[in-house]
Design an enzyme around this catalytic site. Sequence first.
Site, mmCIF file in Angstrom:
data_model
loop_
_atom_site.group_PDB
_atom_site.id
_atom_site.type_symbol
_atom_site.label_atom_id
_atom_site.label_comp_id
_atom_site.label_asym_id
_atom_site.label_seq_id
_atom_site.Cartn_x
_atom_site.Cartn_y
_atom_site.Cartn_z
ATOM 1 N N ARG A 96 0.822 -1.213 0.000
ATOM 2 C CA ARG A 96 0.000 0.000 0.000
ATOM 3 C C ARG A 96 0.855 1.260 0.000
ATOM 4 O O ARG A 96 0.389 2.335 -0.347
ATOM 5 C CB ARG A 96 -0.946 -0.035 1.198
ATOM 6 C CG ARG A 96 -2.005 1.057 1.202
ATOM 7 C CD ARG A 96 -3.268 0.668 1.970
ATOM 8 N NE ARG A 96 -2.991 0.042 3.246
ATOM 9 C CZ ARG A 96 -2.787 0.700 4.396
ATOM 10 N NH1 ARG A 96 -2.795 2.034 4.397
ATOM 11 N NH2 ARG A 96 -2.582 0.048 5.512
ATOM 12 N N TYR A 150 -16.523 14.065 -17.797
ATOM 13 C CA TYR A 150 -16.992 12.694 -17.684
ATOM 14 C C TYR A 150 -18.116 12.648 -16.647
ATOM 15 O O TYR A 150 -18.035 13.286 -15.597
ATOM 16 C CB TYR A 150 -15.827 11.796 -17.288
ATOM 17 C CG TYR A 150 -16.210 10.402 -16.863
ATOM 18 C CD1 TYR A 150 -17.001 9.595 -17.672
ATOM 19 C CD2 TYR A 150 -15.778 9.892 -15.648
ATOM 20 C CE1 TYR A 150 -17.354 8.318 -17.279
ATOM 21 C CE2 TYR A 150 -16.111 8.612 -15.251
ATOM 22 C CZ TYR A 150 -16.913 7.830 -16.070
ATOM 23 O OH TYR A 150 -17.265 6.568 -15.668
ATOM 24 N N ASP A 215 -8.115 17.019 -17.401
ATOM 25 C CA ASP A 215 -8.314 15.612 -17.754
ATOM 26 C C ASP A 215 -7.850 15.434 -19.196
ATOM 27 O O ASP A 215 -8.457 15.979 -20.124
ATOM 28 C CB ASP A 215 -9.788 15.245 -17.593
ATOM 29 C CG ASP A 215 -10.044 13.744 -17.732
ATOM 30 O OD1 ASP A 215 -9.329 13.091 -18.531
ATOM 31 O OD2 ASP A 215 -10.963 13.228 -17.076
ATOM 32 N N LYS A 240 -8.387 3.679 -20.310
ATOM 33 C CA LYS A 240 -8.712 3.981 -21.700
ATOM 34 C C LYS A 240 -7.479 3.804 -22.597
ATOM 35 O O LYS A 240 -6.990 2.698 -22.770
ATOM 36 C CB LYS A 240 -9.300 5.386 -21.794
ATOM 37 C CG LYS A 240 -10.394 5.683 -20.759
ATOM 38 C CD LYS A 240 -11.520 4.682 -20.748
ATOM 39 C CE LYS A 240 -12.739 5.136 -19.950
ATOM 40 N NZ LYS A 240 -12.559 5.301 -18.505
#
Length: 421
Positions: A96, A150, A215, A240
Site C-alpha cells: 500500500r 466525464y 483531464d 482507456k
Amino acid sequence: MDSGSFDAYDVPADPQGTGQSSDGTGRRVPGVPAPRALATEAVHAGRDDLARQGVHAPPIDLSTTYPSYDSRGEAARIDAFATDGAEPEGPPVYGRLGNPTVARFETALARLEGTESAVAFATGMAALSAVLLVRSAMGLRHVVAVRPLYGCSDHLLTAGLLGSEVTWVDPAGIADALRPDTGLVMVESPANPTLAELDLRAVAHACGSVPLLADNTFATPVLQHPVEQGARLVLHSATKYLGGHGDVMGGVVACDEEFAGRLRQVRFATGGVLHPLAGYLLLRGLSTLPVRVRAASSTAAELAGRLAADPRVTRVHYPRIGGAMVAFEVAGDPHDVIEGVRLITPAVSLGSVDTLIQHPASISHRIVDADDRRGAGVSDRLLRLSVGLEDVEDLWADLDRALGTAPGPGRVLREAAVANR
C-alpha cells in the site's frame, strides 16, 4: 487530416533538469539520457535499467509485504514518508506504500507528460478523489469546473460526496468564480462526450495561483501536453488509451513532486492502490500508445468526414487537435443505431483497439441531471464513437447499415478538422 499533426512531440527525459532518470524501481537516479522523442520514450521510459539487469520484459512484483531485519530503519523511513510523501529510499516496505512494478508505470507516464512525477491509482475516479482529498485537507474545498466532464466526475463534484463544493462556469467565468477557499479548477479538453476543446493556456492564466487539473484522457500525451499550457495536474483514466486493450483499470495523476507526495499519502491512507499486474499492463500499453493513437485518429478523421456528409447525421463533433473519438447526432432514433451495429461493439468505455459506440445520455452521463446534461451540449440524440484499429471501410459499412435510411439535414459542428484532413 494532415498526418503531420500526429508527429511525436519531443518530451524531455528530465523535464525539471534534476539530472535524474529511472532505475529498477521506477525511481530516479543520476545519469539522464539525452531528450528523446515521444515514440522512443513510450517504448523505453520505466524500462531503461532492464538490459543491465539481464532481462528484457519488466518483472511483475506481486509481493504485498517485504522482509526487513532493520526495524529502526523501517521506522525512520515511515516517518519520512509521513512528513512529505516522498517515495521511501531503499527496498519496498508494504504494497500500500508502493510497488516497484507500479513505479515503473508512474515513471514512464511522468516522462510522457513532461512532469516530475506521477501517482497511479486503482481507477481514474480514485485518482480524482485523491486530488480532491488533498485540497480538502488544506481547507480548500471549493472547486471551479467547466462542463462537460466525464459523467462520474460531474457527479462526484455535484453531489459533494467528499465534502467539496462546486461552481460550474463557462471558461470566461473562471476568474470571477474563484474564492479564498478555491482549491482546484477542473476542465476536460477535448471533453467527454462532446469533444469540446478549451484554450488551456487561457484557462490556466484565469486560474491564477489555483491549480488547474486537466483531464487528458481523450487527447493522451500523443496529442497534447497540458503542463506546457499551464496545467499543474494532469488526470488520466488509464483504463482507456494508456492501457489500450480493454483489459485493465487504473487512474493516474501527473504532477510536480510536491503534489505527488500528498497524493501518495492519501493513497496510503485510503488504499486506492493500483494492482501490480495492472501496473505491468499499463506500462506495456504505453509502448504502443503513439502508434495506436495515430492509427485510430486517422480512421476517426475519415469517419468524421463521411458522417458530416451523411444526411442521416445532423451534427458531427470532432476535435481540431484530432484524436480517435467522434461524437455525432442522428436524425433518427440513436437507440436504433446502437441496436444495429454488428462489427462495432455497443459498450461503455473507450480507447481500446476495437471500436466502441455508446449513447451518453443513457450510460456515461446518465448520472448527470438531464437539464445540466443538455445544457452542456449532451443531447439525447448524441452518440459517442471510440474508433479502434479496424479497417475504415469495414467500420463505415457497419455504421452505414446501422444508420438505416432515416433522412436528416447534415450539419457539422467543428472548425476545419474534417475539411483539412
